[in-house]
Design an enzyme around this catalytic site. Structure first.
Site: not given
Length: 310
Positions: A138-139, A135
């Site tokens: 997300c990261d 992701c």
């Protein structure tokens, strides 16, 4: 413990599940949406949605929030729960057992979607959350001004590679073929982006690390047979999806790969059980197609319940 009863239970609160809940609850049915996490599904992992009608571009989480507000306006309930099993009684009553509750319904809509497929190479599990990610939204921020690799050549790989190029020092897309499978507009953007490079005809054989975090990838060129290594701080993997259907395998509604088989009415082979969205056996898995599936299933669930009273 006495089971809680609803006219319709929707398992999964992604775009398909939320639309199904909207249609069923608007028909004055009692509806429960169950999900093991936050509503929205993979929309929450998407930086920008550019192909959903009505929005030139919208953040995935923002679209998820708008859909949720719409899906619950007619009193559909939302509940957390990881489904362990579904059984069907002789009278057609479906029993849904979760990790905390038991529910009963005559009409069940499965909208559990799919999850990211793993590479299955050494180092992938070891460095999960320590440089290996599925992701970018997300990261990606953890890799500001650092080099990263993106594995894959489809829409997700190319689109998220573009997102990562805005914050990292550079993105290298590693693809097992000699051309991308992504939509042409996404390919054109990637090829025009001087912060994105490509390694063709190559597979990743191992994710390397120092015991604490990712330091690189080991690769194998399928055409030349050459083995080499690339130094990166992050590895983002986009090599396809697999259906989240483990609780439903005993129902006999899936194909050999685990995807749920339905007809055009979203009906499975079990009366009163429907499936929508990415969990279905289908070619195109998009927010728009999931929404369409959900509208059909919500209406067909109503029709099915009406038929029980005939």
């Amino acid at each position: 413990m006495m089971a809680k009863s609803y006219d319709v239970i929707v398992i999964g609160a992604g775009p398909g599940g939320m639309t199904a809940a909207l249609y069923a609850s608007r028909a004055n049915l009692s509806v429960l949406m169950l999900d093991r996490g936050i509503y929205g599904g993979q929309m929450n992992n998407t930086a920008a949605v550019e192909n959903y009608p009505g929005f030139k571009s919208i953040l995935g989480p923002d679209l998820a929030e708008k859909m949720y507000q719409s899906s619950t306006q007619f009193d559909a309930e939302y509940g957390y729960g990881s489904v362990d099993s579904v059984t069907v009684g002789d009278d057609g009553l479906k029993t849904v057992v979760t990790d905390s509750e038991t529910y009963e319904t005559h009409a069940l809509i499965i909208a559990t979607g799919s999850e990211y497929r793993k590479l299955g190479v050494p180092g992938e599990d070891e460095y999960g959350g320590r440089g290996v990610s599925y992701c970018a939204v997300c990261d990606g921020a953890f890799f500001k001004n650092k080099p990263v690799a993106v594995i894959g050549g489809g829409d997700s790989a190319v689109e998220e590679g573009g997102y990562l190029s805005q914050m990292t020092s550079g993105v290298n897309i590693i693809h097992r073929r000699d051309q991308l499978r992504a939509q042409k507009i996404l390919q054109d953007r990637a090829f025009a982006n001087d912060r994105i490079g490509f390694t063709w005809d190559t597979i990743v054989t191992e994710i390397l690390g120092d015991g604490q975090k990712v330091t690189g990838v080991a690769t194998h060129n399928k055409k030349t047979g050459e083995d080499s290594q690339q130094s990166v701080d992050g590895v983002f993997i986009y090599v396809g999806n697999q259906p989240m259907t483990a609780p439903f395998l005993d129902l006999g509604i899936t194909d050999e790969k685990g995807w749920i088989v339905t007809n055009e009415k979203m009906e499975t082979k079990v009366p009163g059980i429907f499936a929508v969205g990415d969990v279905r056996q289908k070619d195109l898995r998009q927010i728009t197609t999931s929404v369409g599936d959900g509208g059909i299933a919500g209406q067909e669930a109503f029709n099915y319940l009406q038929s029980l009273g005939d």
